[in-house]
Design a protein around this motif. Structure first.
Motif, PDB file in Angstrom:
ATOM      1  N   ASN A  88       0.870  -1.171   0.000  1.00 49.55           N
ATOM      2  CA  ASN A  88       0.000   0.000   0.000  1.00 49.55           C
ATOM      3  C   ASN A  88       0.902   1.214   0.000  1.00 49.55           C
ATOM      4  OD1 ASN A  88      -1.585   2.197   0.662  1.00 49.55           O
ATOM      5  ND2 ASN A  88      -2.931   1.014   1.970  1.00 49.55           N
ATOM      6  N   ASN A  90       1.450   5.434  -0.647  1.00 49.57           N
ATOM      7  CA  ASN A  90       0.885   6.784  -0.730  1.00 49.57           C
ATOM      8  C   ASN A  90       1.940   7.734  -1.282  1.00 49.57           C
ATOM      9  OD1 ASN A  90      -1.834   6.614   0.674  1.00 49.57           O
ATOM     10  ND2 ASN A  90      -0.481   5.572   2.105  1.00 49.57           N
ATOM     11  N   LEU A  92       3.084  11.312  -1.776  1.00 49.05           N
ATOM     12  CA  LEU A  92       2.765  12.504  -0.999  1.00 49.05           C
ATOM     13  C   LEU A  92       3.326  13.800  -1.566  1.00 49.05           C
ATOM     14  CD1 LEU A  92       3.496  10.825   2.429  1.00 49.05           C
ATOM     15  CD2 LEU A  92       1.256  11.149   1.334  1.00 49.05           C
ATOM     16  N   ASN A 129       7.032   9.619  -0.264  1.00 54.71           N
ATOM     17  CA  ASN A 129       6.177   8.437  -0.356  1.00 54.71           C
ATOM     18  C   ASN A 129       6.219   7.678   0.966  1.00 54.71           C
ATOM     19  OD1 ASN A 129       6.146   5.325  -0.841  1.00 54.71           O
ATOM     20  ND2 ASN A 129       5.093   6.150  -2.621  1.00 54.71           N
TER      21      ASN A 129
END
Length: 144
Positions: A88, A90, A92, A129
């Motif tokens: 998972n 993200n 950023l 990230n």
């Protein structure tokens, strides 16, 4: 971890395979200790998406490389293999050029399951990230 073991481990990881995605992306392992692993990756056109910024897939590849290798360092690979089962990620902050640094640490290090977090930062320490990754630790005999 003693200095000789650190150097030996980094040399092993950096020379493990010349035909891998990590080599293609220019990933270099730079630091290791008992609970973490760090690597860098250059950012330029070869890892950009069409708008000229770091492709999310390149960040995920760096994160997965770090999470997988962190697990490899903590299992008896003559008997077991860490296999990624969940990631998972993200994204950023964008990045156009320079170097990103990823650092993987364990959230949970069990006998059959490793969960790690990987933070990727730029040269100024800005978080680019954040990724979590799960590896199942399975016997060689279960690999098909």
């Amino acid at each position: 971890m003693e200095e000789n073991k650190k150097k030996e481990t980094l040399e092993y990881l950096n020379n493990w395979s010349n035909n891998s995605l990590g080599k293609t992306l220019g990933i270099v392992f730079t630091e290791v200790d008992d609970e973490s692993l760090t690597a860098t990756m250059p950012v330029g056109p070869e890892v950009h998406q069409p708008f000229g910024i770091l492709h999310g897939g390149a960040s995920v590849a760096l994160a997965e490389t770090l999470g997988s290798c962190l697990s490899v360092l903590h299992v008896d690979t003559t008997k077991y293999v860490p296999v990624g089962t969940n990631i998972n990620s993200n994204h950023l902050r964008s990045k156009r050029s320079g170097i990103v640094t990823g650092r993987a640490t364990f959230i949970r290090k069990g006998n059959t399951l490793h969960v790690s977090q990987i933070e990727i930062t730029d040269e100024r320490g800005h978080l680019i990230n954040h990724t979590t990754m799960t590896n199942n630790i399975i016997p060689h005999s279960k690999i098909k």
